[in-house]
Design an enzyme around this catalytic site. Structure first.
Site, PDB file in Angstrom:
ATOM      1  N   PRO A   1      -2.963   6.073  -1.840  1.00 55.77           N
ATOM      2  CG  PRO A   1      -1.141   5.907  -3.277  1.00 55.77           C
ATOM      3  CD  PRO A   1      -1.631   5.500  -1.923  1.00 55.77           C
ATOM      4  CD  GLU A   2      -9.209   6.934  -1.366  1.00 58.72           C
ATOM      5  OE1 GLU A   2     -10.325   6.960  -1.904  1.00 58.72           O
ATOM      6  OE2 GLU A   2      -8.997   7.390  -0.229  1.00 58.72           O
TER       7      GLU A   2
ATOM      8  CG  HIS B   1      12.331   5.344   2.554  1.00 55.05           C
ATOM      9  ND1 HIS B   1      12.742   4.525   3.575  1.00 55.05           N
ATOM     10  CD2 HIS B   1      12.178   6.586   3.086  1.00 55.05           C
ATOM     11  CE1 HIS B   1      12.820   5.238   4.686  1.00 55.05           C
ATOM     12  NE2 HIS B   1      12.482   6.486   4.424  1.00 55.05           N
TER      13      HIS B   1
ATOM     14  NE  ARG C   1       3.583   2.157   7.397  1.00 54.39           N
ATOM     15  CZ  ARG C   1       2.440   2.126   8.072  1.00 54.39           C
ATOM     16  NH1 ARG C   1       1.626   3.161   7.992  1.00 54.39           N
ATOM     17  NH2 ARG C   1       2.113   1.093   8.792  1.00 54.39           N
TER      18      ARG C   1
ATOM     19  NE  ARG D   1     -23.523  -8.529   0.121  1.00 48.60           N
ATOM     20  CZ  ARG D   1     -22.861  -9.634   0.385  1.00 48.60           C
ATOM     21  NH1 ARG D   1     -22.090  -9.704   1.444  1.00 48.60           N
ATOM     22  NH2 ARG D   1     -22.972 -10.675  -0.395  1.00 48.60           N
TER      23      ARG D   1
END
Ligand SMILES: [Zn+2]
Length: 291
Positions: free
Chosen positions: A2-3, A91, A110, A153
């Site tokens: 998820p972002e 889970h 996970r 950068r």
């Protein structure tokens, strides 16, 4: 994983159910979730706490609780929050019972997700400041700010965009979609972008994230809404996961490359490749793709 748009979707869906409610009982079944704090200590702090607000910072869901307590949840790879699921899903790691009889279940196959309880706004600020850079979709997310962050950068611009300590909340999906919208090749060194490039990148990030929120997130793997439904942004991808398909803008075949170990999708006509400097060796293309 998820972002920003996925976490924002969950926040918007949960907020009406949680705001003003009191947590009647908390059961933390996985000690990894609260590490290094003990689950029992966090359960005791949550019990009796009122949820004043639900906020988001980068990919963190921030519970603002009574008595200046904050619960900072990060879903990581496979975390899902389900409101009133019919049976206890496999889970299940955390169960939160509300004073109105409803239940919120945190599921995480996970087990990389975390829940940290912090005391006081200072502690919350210090925790997030150490982990997150500027927040997109806010007034401080300006072209000038981005350009200053990128100055000098040498890293590929995609790695720069993915670095949570510079820009909060953008992950692999939205980085690809933003760079395509901006017409910038993911391997271009961040420090060599022009002012016009940074302006298009800022716009690309804002547009990709807003489109993701509008579509209620992308469900390419475990991400689900609080009722188990899927987001629909995966149906709107312009380049991400579209290797071999035509670019929606020019028809050129979309390629999959690897940037900083991440599978990356690009139209090399709309996003021209960086020119190699004489004597410089190709960089940052090595590694194994994670997606
Ligand atoms: Zn194209």
């Amino acid at each position: 994983m998820p972002e920003l748009p996925e976490v924002e979707t969950i926040r918007r869906q949960l907020a009406p159910h949680l705001t003003g409610r009191t947590i009647a009982r908390a059961q933390i079944l996985d000690p990894r979730w609260t590490r290094p704090d003990s689950p029992g200590a966090v359960e005791a702090e949550l019990r009796g706490s009122e949820v004043e607000r639900l906020e988001r910072a980068g990919k963190y869901l921030v519970w603002v609780l009574s008595s200046e307590r904050y619960l900072l949840m990060h879903l990581r790879m496979t975390g899902t929050l389900l409101f009133d699921p019919q049976a206890a899903p496999p889970h299940t790691r955390v169960l939160l019972d509300l004073d109105d009889g409803h239940r919120l279940v945190y599921v995480d196959p996970r087990r990389f997700g975390t829940g940290h309880l912090l005391h006081g706004a200072l502690a919350r600020g210090a925790y997030l400041d150490a982990r997150l850079g500027i927040e997109p979709l806010t007034p401080e997310f300006t072209t000038e700010h981005l350009r200053a962050l990128g100055r000098g950068r040498a890293a590929p611009v995609k790695a720069f965009v993915l670095d949570q300590k510079r820009i909060a909340g953008v992950g692999n999906i939205y980085a690809d979609e933003a760079l395509f919208r901006a017409g910038i090749h993911p391997l271009r060194p961040a420090g060599r972008l022009t002012g016009a490039d940074w302006a298009r990148l800022r716009e690309g990030i804002e547009e990709a994230l807003s489109a993701g929120i509008e579509a209620k997130g992308a469900s390419i793997d475990d991400f689900r809404h609080i009722d188990g439904a899927r987001g629909s942004f995966q149906d709107c991808f312009l380049v991400h996961r579209r290797a071999g398909l035509p670019c929606p803008r020019c028809g050129t075949t979309i390629r999959k490359i690897v940037v900083g170990g991440r599978g990356t999708y690009v139209c090399e006509r709309c996003q021209p490749k960086p020119r190699a400097r004489p004597g410089s060796r190709p960089r940052a293309g090595a590694g194994t793709a994670r997606s």
